[in-house]
Scaffold this motif. Structure first.
Motif, mmCIF file in Angstrom:
data_model
loop_
_atom_site.group_PDB
_atom_site.id
_atom_site.type_symbol
_atom_site.label_atom_id
_atom_site.label_comp_id
_atom_site.label_asym_id
_atom_site.label_seq_id
_atom_site.Cartn_x
_atom_site.Cartn_y
_atom_site.Cartn_z
ATOM 1 N N LEU A 1 0.849 -1.193 0.000
ATOM 2 C CA LEU A 1 0.000 0.000 0.000
ATOM 3 C C LEU A 1 0.887 1.247 0.000
ATOM 4 N N LYS A 2 0.572 2.211 -0.834
ATOM 5 C CA LYS A 2 1.354 3.457 -0.845
ATOM 6 C C LYS A 2 0.660 4.477 0.070
ATOM 7 N N ILE A 3 1.157 4.556 1.277
ATOM 8 C CA ILE A 3 0.552 5.464 2.260
ATOM 9 C C ILE A 3 1.026 6.887 1.972
ATOM 10 N N THR A 4 0.082 7.808 1.964
ATOM 11 C CA THR A 4 0.428 9.193 1.621
ATOM 12 C C THR A 4 0.341 10.132 2.828
ATOM 13 N N ARG A 5 -0.497 9.791 3.760
ATOM 14 C CA ARG A 5 -0.654 10.670 4.925
ATOM 15 C C ARG A 5 -1.090 9.864 6.147
ATOM 16 N N SER B 1 -4.200 7.573 4.973
ATOM 17 C CA SER B 1 -4.623 7.810 3.582
ATOM 18 C C SER B 1 -3.615 7.109 2.678
ATOM 19 N N SER B 2 -4.128 6.503 1.610
ATOM 20 C CA SER B 2 -3.226 5.779 0.712
ATOM 21 C C SER B 2 -3.756 5.832 -0.711
ATOM 22 N N ASP B 3 -3.005 5.242 -1.634
ATOM 23 C CA ASP B 3 -3.423 5.256 -3.035
ATOM 24 C C ASP B 3 -4.610 4.323 -3.296
ATOM 25 N N VAL B 4 -4.871 3.413 -2.370
ATOM 26 C CA VAL B 4 -5.954 2.452 -2.576
ATOM 27 C C VAL B 4 -7.159 2.745 -1.680
ATOM 28 N N GLN B 5 -6.894 3.062 -0.396
ATOM 29 C CA GLN B 5 -8.004 3.179 0.545
ATOM 30 C C GLN B 5 -7.676 4.092 1.721
ATOM 31 N N GLU B 6 -8.751 4.590 2.340
ATOM 32 C CA GLU B 6 -8.651 5.382 3.566
ATOM 33 C C GLU B 6 -9.063 4.462 4.719
ATOM 34 N N ILE B 7 -8.279 4.478 5.773
ATOM 35 C CA ILE B 7 -8.595 3.590 6.897
ATOM 36 C C ILE B 7 -8.497 4.372 8.196
ATOM 37 N N THR B 8 -9.465 4.133 9.085
ATOM 38 C CA THR B 8 -9.370 4.721 10.421
ATOM 39 C C THR B 8 -9.461 3.608 11.440
ATOM 40 N N VAL B 9 -8.572 3.639 12.428
ATOM 41 C CA VAL B 9 -8.670 2.670 13.521
ATOM 42 C C VAL B 9 -8.745 3.467 14.821
ATOM 43 N N ILE B 10 -9.651 3.010 15.693
ATOM 44 C CA ILE B 10 -9.939 3.734 16.937
ATOM 45 C C ILE B 10 -9.886 2.743 18.098
ATOM 46 N N GLY B 11 -9.236 3.124 19.195
ATOM 47 C CA GLY B 11 -9.214 2.235 20.359
ATOM 48 C C GLY B 11 -8.334 2.804 21.445
ATOM 49 N N PRO B 12 -8.270 2.114 22.592
ATOM 50 C CA PRO B 12 -7.505 2.652 23.723
ATOM 51 C C PRO B 12 -6.003 2.734 23.416
ATOM 52 N N GLY B 13 -5.434 3.928 23.560
ATOM 53 C CA GLY B 13 -4.032 4.120 23.201
ATOM 54 C C GLY B 13 -3.060 3.852 24.324
ATOM 55 N N ALA B 14 -3.556 3.731 25.539
ATOM 56 C CA ALA B 14 -2.662 3.543 26.683
ATOM 57 C C ALA B 14 -3.347 2.680 27.732
ATOM 58 N N GLY B 15 -2.561 2.292 28.722
ATOM 59 C CA GLY B 15 -3.043 1.419 29.789
ATOM 60 C C GLY B 15 -2.144 0.202 29.833
ATOM 61 N N PRO B 16 -1.758 -0.218 31.034
ATOM 62 C CA PRO B 16 -0.797 -1.325 31.146
ATOM 63 C C PRO B 16 -1.234 -2.601 30.428
ATOM 64 N N LEU B 17 -2.512 -2.980 30.597
ATOM 65 C CA LEU B 17 -2.956 -4.221 29.960
ATOM 66 C C LEU B 17 -2.992 -4.065 28.440
ATOM 67 N N ASN B 18 -3.396 -2.883 27.989
ATOM 68 C CA ASN B 18 -3.472 -2.642 26.536
ATOM 69 C C ASN B 18 -2.084 -2.673 25.913
ATOM 70 N N ALA B 19 -1.123 -2.014 26.573
ATOM 71 C CA ALA B 19 0.252 -2.017 26.052
ATOM 72 C C ALA B 19 0.818 -3.437 26.084
ATOM 73 N N ALA B 20 0.509 -4.151 27.186
ATOM 74 C CA ALA B 20 0.989 -5.533 27.296
ATOM 75 C C ALA B 20 0.381 -6.394 26.184
ATOM 76 N N PHE B 21 -0.873 -6.116 25.840
ATOM 77 C CA PHE B 21 -1.496 -6.908 24.784
ATOM 78 C C PHE B 21 -0.807 -6.675 23.438
ATOM 79 N N GLY B 22 -0.360 -5.430 23.213
ATOM 80 C CA GLY B 22 0.399 -5.152 21.989
ATOM 81 C C GLY B 22 1.659 -6.014 21.916
ATOM 82 N N VAL B 23 2.353 -6.128 23.040
ATOM 83 C CA VAL B 23 3.568 -6.962 23.102
ATOM 84 C C VAL B 23 3.199 -8.431 22.918
ATOM 85 N N PHE B 24 2.157 -8.837 23.626
ATOM 86 C CA PHE B 24 1.703 -10.233 23.569
ATOM 87 C C PHE B 24 1.336 -10.625 22.135
#
Ligand code: 80F
Length: 312
Positions: A145-149, A278-301
């Motif tokens: 995907l060619k991401i532009t922004r 934003s990209s040459d193919v599609q626009e995507i938005t993702v929304i969710g909790p950005g912080a918190g010990p369990l959330n960060a740990a889940f990213g690692v997990f």
């Protein structure tokens, strides 16, 4: 997989719980063979850190010879150390690295990435941006995907503070709450002065846009100069202030912006983060909790699981 874990704070403890609770059911075996903190090394695993010997993360790498290095230690934006040297050495040896620590990547992204690509040790860093909400790994699963922004709200603490000030709380009260909930960095200055969001933007811009950026490439400004009077006055005009991070072309900025209901970031409140790609193919938005010990740990997990299953 034999692992060493660097850092045993809020994220480290939550990660341990996730690994114990649900790694096996996914067919993933991770044995924590040593834990390293500022105080030294604990050989083996345990509920509480009990120092077995003096030493650093690099000593633990040499001592244990793990398959995986997990870095959930505090960020050092001066030098990235000791994590930076640890990653380079581990990746050179073909040892995988999974991290929630932004500093080394915000300072030396391509040095770390190139070492990984050259020597075969894999690098997982989903948790560095938006914790457990796919951001880095969202880009990972959209090859070509060619991401532009890239535009978003990338810091949970400041968004929480701004939302609470909008509801009438003082800056100090709101920051205290964010700290109690485990959202803030060990040095909360890094959240409120825009540094944390800038580091995340560097990581996304490098990985998504192919920028050659580091933390010095970002024009960033935090939220400390915003008065409650201003936030309330804007509220009467139907506006909110958000700490907006944006990467477009060679421009990387993090700054408070006054936005109205027509902006998709207007309704992103509290610890919630949002990322719009934003990209040459599609626009995507993702929304969710950005912080918190369990959330960060889940990213690692999630990185550990995907990696151990050979999914990247
Ligand atoms: P905490 O301060 O609880 O623990 C840090 C640990 O690192 C301690 O055990 C300490 O001894 C160890 N340590 C420090 N220096 C060391 C060294 N030189 N050698 C060995 N050990 C060392 O920190 P957290 O909350 O557990 O965070 C750990 C890491 O995850 C940090 O790098 C964070 O930046 C990162 N992280 C944390 C998040 C969170 O929500 C989120 C994602 C990443 O959007 C926001 O508002 C952001 N502030 C949250 S981002 N806690």
């Amino acid at each position: 997989m034999k692992a060493i874990m660097v850092g045993f704070g809020q994220v480290g403890r939550s990660l341990r719980t996730l690994l114990q609770g649900r790694a096996k059911e996914l067919g993933v075996e991770v044995e924590i063979e040593a834990v390293v903190t500022r105080r030294g090394i604990m050989i083996g695993d345990g509920e509480e850190f009990r120092k077995t010997r003096d030493g650093t993360a690099m000593d633990a790498l040499n001592l244990i010879g793990p398959d995986l290095v997990i870095d959930v230690s505090s960020a050092n934006y001066q030098t990235g150390e000791p994590s930076l040297s640890l990653y380079i050495e581990a990746l050179r040896r073909g040892v995988h690295v999974v991290t929630s620590n932004k500093a080394p990547l915000a300072l030396k992204f391509w040095e770390i990435m190139d070492t990984s690509r050259r020597h075969g040790g894999k690098l997982g860093f989903q948790a560095t941006v938006m914790s457990g909400v796919p951001s880095v790994n969202l880009i990972r699963v959209m090859p070509g995907l060619k991401i532009t922004r890239i535009r978003g709200i990338l810091n949970g603490t400041t968004n929480y503070i701004l939302s609470k000030m909008y509801q009438g709380l003082s800056y100090e009260e709101a920051l205290k709450e964010a700290q109690e909930l485990g959202y803030a960095e060990s040095n909360p200055e890094h959240d409120v002065n825009g540094f944390d969001a800038a580091a995340k933007l560097v990581i996304l811009a490098n990985y998504g846009l192919g920028s050659r950026a580091n933390i010095n490439s970002v024009h960033f400004k935090g939220i400390k100069e915003l008065s409650q009077e201003r936030i309330i006055a804007l509220k009467r005009q139907g506006k909110k202030v958000k700490l907006v991070a944006e990467a477009y072309g060679n421009s990387l900025t993090v700054e408070p912006r006054e936005i109205g209901p027509e902006d998709p970031l207007y309704n992103i409140d509290g610890v919630t983060n949002a990322l719009h790609i934003s990209s040459d193919v599609q626009e995507i938005t993702v929304i969710g909790p950005g912080a918190g010990p369990l959330n960060a740990a889940f990213g690692v997990f999630s990185d550990i699981v995907l990696m151990s299953k050979g999914l990247y």
